[in-house]
Design a protein around this motif. Structure first.
Motif, PDB file in Angstrom:
ATOM      1  N   GLY A 257      20.661  -8.612  32.699  1.00  0.00           N
ATOM      2  CA  GLY A 257      19.307  -8.977  33.052  1.00  0.00           C
ATOM      3  C   GLY A 257      18.555  -9.588  31.892  1.00  0.00           C
ATOM      4  N   ASP A 258      17.231  -9.510  31.984  1.00  0.00           N
ATOM      5  CA  ASP A 258      16.317 -10.088  30.997  1.00  0.00           C
ATOM      6  C   ASP A 258      15.909  -8.987  30.020  1.00  0.00           C
ATOM      7  N   PHE A 259      16.525  -8.997  28.841  1.00  0.00           N
ATOM      8  CA  PHE A 259      16.242  -7.992  27.822  1.00  0.00           C
ATOM      9  C   PHE A 259      15.049  -8.374  26.958  1.00  0.00           C
ATOM     10  N   ASN A 260      14.575  -9.636  27.066  1.00  0.00           N
ATOM     11  CA  ASN A 260      13.501 -10.130  26.199  1.00  0.00           C
ATOM     12  C   ASN A 260      13.798  -9.837  24.728  1.00  0.00           C
ATOM     13  N   ALA A 261      15.061  -9.891  24.357  1.00  0.00           N
ATOM     14  CA  ALA A 261      15.498  -9.602  22.991  1.00  0.00           C
ATOM     15  C   ALA A 261      16.745 -10.415  22.704  1.00  0.00           C
ATOM     16  N   THR A 262      16.924 -10.769  21.443  1.00  0.00           N
ATOM     17  CA  THR A 262      18.104 -11.507  21.016  1.00  0.00           C
ATOM     18  C   THR A 262      18.941 -10.632  20.087  1.00  0.00           C
ATOM     19  N   TYR A 263      20.127 -11.124  19.760  1.00  0.00           N
ATOM     20  CA  TYR A 263      21.005 -10.378  18.864  1.00  0.00           C
ATOM     21  C   TYR A 263      20.402 -10.220  17.477  1.00  0.00           C
ATOM     22  N   ASP A 264      19.392 -11.015  17.148  1.00  0.00           N
ATOM     23  CA  ASP A 264      18.779 -10.931  15.821  1.00  0.00           C
ATOM     24  C   ASP A 264      17.680  -9.891  15.739  1.00  0.00           C
ATOM     25  N   HIS A 265      17.420  -9.181  16.820  1.00  0.00           N
ATOM     26  CA  HIS A 265      16.486  -8.054  16.784  1.00  0.00           C
ATOM     27  C   HIS A 265      17.263  -6.762  16.517  1.00  0.00           C
ATOM     28  N   SER A 266      16.853  -6.022  15.515  1.00  0.00           N
ATOM     29  CA  SER A 266      17.558  -4.781  15.192  1.00  0.00           C
ATOM     30  C   SER A 266      17.476  -3.793  16.352  1.00  0.00           C
ATOM     31  N   GLU A 267      16.397  -3.854  17.132  1.00  0.00           N
ATOM     32  CA  GLU A 267      16.257  -2.954  18.278  1.00  0.00           C
ATOM     33  C   GLU A 267      17.362  -3.214  19.315  1.00  0.00           C
ATOM     34  N   PHE A 268      17.698  -4.483  19.502  1.00  0.00           N
ATOM     35  CA  PHE A 268      18.763  -4.838  20.449  1.00  0.00           C
ATOM     36  C   PHE A 268      20.129  -4.451  19.885  1.00  0.00           C
ATOM     37  N   ARG A 269      20.353  -4.685  18.606  1.00  0.00           N
ATOM     38  CA  ARG A 269      21.636  -4.311  18.002  1.00  0.00           C
ATOM     39  C   ARG A 269      21.813  -2.792  18.021  1.00  0.00           C
ATOM     40  N   ARG A 270      20.713  -2.047  17.893  1.00  0.00           N
ATOM     41  CA  ARG A 270      20.798  -0.589  17.948  1.00  0.00           C
ATOM     42  C   ARG A 270      21.271  -0.142  19.343  1.00  0.00           C
ATOM     43  N   LEU A 271      20.811  -0.833  20.378  1.00  0.00           N
ATOM     44  CA  LEU A 271      21.291  -0.540  21.734  1.00  0.00           C
ATOM     45  C   LEU A 271      22.793  -0.778  21.819  1.00  0.00           C
TER      46      LEU A 271
END
Length: 345
Positions: A257-271
């Motif tokens: 879906g739409d995560f409104n986040a990219t791989y360059d966000h640490s919050e997304f990488r933490r997921l």
């Protein structure tokens, strides 16, 4: 010209260096920084230009800085921790007959239900999509999809339309069982269980735990809720991974879906880091080398494209056929991927 090249190189390097510091340090940065980090992949262009100017300027220190910053951009583009399906295991190799089930999935943010229903149905039909996740789903879009014949292709549906962007719908070729909603999120993020039949019949099946994702965008004061939404997804992944007992494998998981986040966000990488057994979840687009294949904006905005729509799987699910398609009426692209879902047991 040599002096001018040095000055120009420095003028380019300073903002690249500043944003690179934000990318390298996994802190809770303010909203403006979070938004700028989305465009990190495009920094490779000014970094390469700065290196060319530094070489022309013939100043060792500036050249070394340019090499370092360009190297950092290239490392982040193809980072070794980007997440791949398990290597070397039987489930990561081409599956033997009956050991996995292919499943083509598609996700699209419909922009308040304005996406072209005929184009969505065409993509489903032409690509043999068996699972479709829609965000910002509305009743009007549901009616248009029905009129275009989506029900004959994907007869099973879990739908909760809304007019304020919070609605969602999941269409499936195979029966789906609702599990629940991710709590405390402004946009609906339903989870459900999908049982895929295995060729040859019998009692064996491939089961998939699926979540239709739509996090709040990191805009103004809502950046806190954006982080909370991603953390809620992380807790869901961790809880599902803990469901395995003894030698039992954790359930196959799919978040799309739409995560409104990219791989360059640490919050997304933490997921992604919170996969079962400490292994990384797989962001299929990143693992496919599609960092420069944007999913937003698709409506002509004067912005470099970024990848905020994702297909994320358990590390034991190989994927292929990743693709992005424009759909009229929405500012998001449709994202497709084919998964090889391992059978249970």
């Amino acid at each position: 010209m040599t002096a001018a090249a040095r000055v120009l190189a420095l003028c380019i390097l300073l903002p690249v260096a500043g944003l690179s510091v934000f990318r390298a340090v996994p802190a809770e940065w303010p909203t403006q920084v979070v938004q700028l980090l989305s465009f990190t992949p495009w920094l490779v262009i000014p970094a390469a230009l700065a290196l060319a100017l530094a070489l022309l300027g013939r100043r060792l220190l500036i050249t070394a800085a340019a090499v370092l910053l360009l190297g950092a951009q290239l490392f982040w583009l193809w980072a070794p921790d980007a997440g791949r399906a398990d290597a070397g295991g039987a489930l990561a190799r081409p599956a033997e007959s009956g050991s996995s089930v292919p499943l083509t999935v598609m996700s699209i943010n419909s922009r308040f239900g304005k996406a072209d229903a005929a184009e969505i149905v065409r993509l489903v039909r032409d690509n043999s999509v068996e699972l479709l996740a829609i965000q910002e789903h509305t009743q009007a879009l549901e009616d248009r999809l029905a009129a275009e014949g989506l029900g004959s292709l994907l007869p099973h549906r879990i739908s909760s339309p809304a007019e304020n962007g919070s609605g969602s719908a999941t269409y499936s070729k195979h029966p789906i069982q609702a599990i629940g909603l991710i709590p405390n999120t402004p946009f609906q993020m339903p989870s459900f269980r999908l049982a895929l039949p295995v060729a040859g019949g019998g009692s064996t099946a491939a089961t998939l735990e699926v979540t239709n994702v739509h996090t709040l965008p990191p805009v103004d004061v809502r950046v806190g809720q954006w982080r909370s939404d991603l953390e809620s997804l992380g807790r869901l992944v961790a809880r599902n991974g803990a469901n395995a007992v003894g030698n039992q494998l954790p359930p196959n998981q799919l978040l799309l879906g739409d995560f409104n986040a990219t791989y360059d966000h640490s919050e997304f990488r933490r997921l992604l880091d919170g996969g079962p057994g400490g292994r990384k979840l797989v962001d299929v687009g990143t693992a496919s080398g599609a960092r420069f294949t944007p999913t937003w904006p698709m409506d002509g905005q004067a912005l470099p494209g970024i990848t905020i729509d994702h297909v994320i799987t358990s590390p034991r699910i190989p994927a292929s056929g990743y693709a992005v398609h424009r759909v009229a009426g929405t500012d998001h692209a449709a994202v497709l991927a084919t998964l090889d879902v391992p059978v249970d047991g």
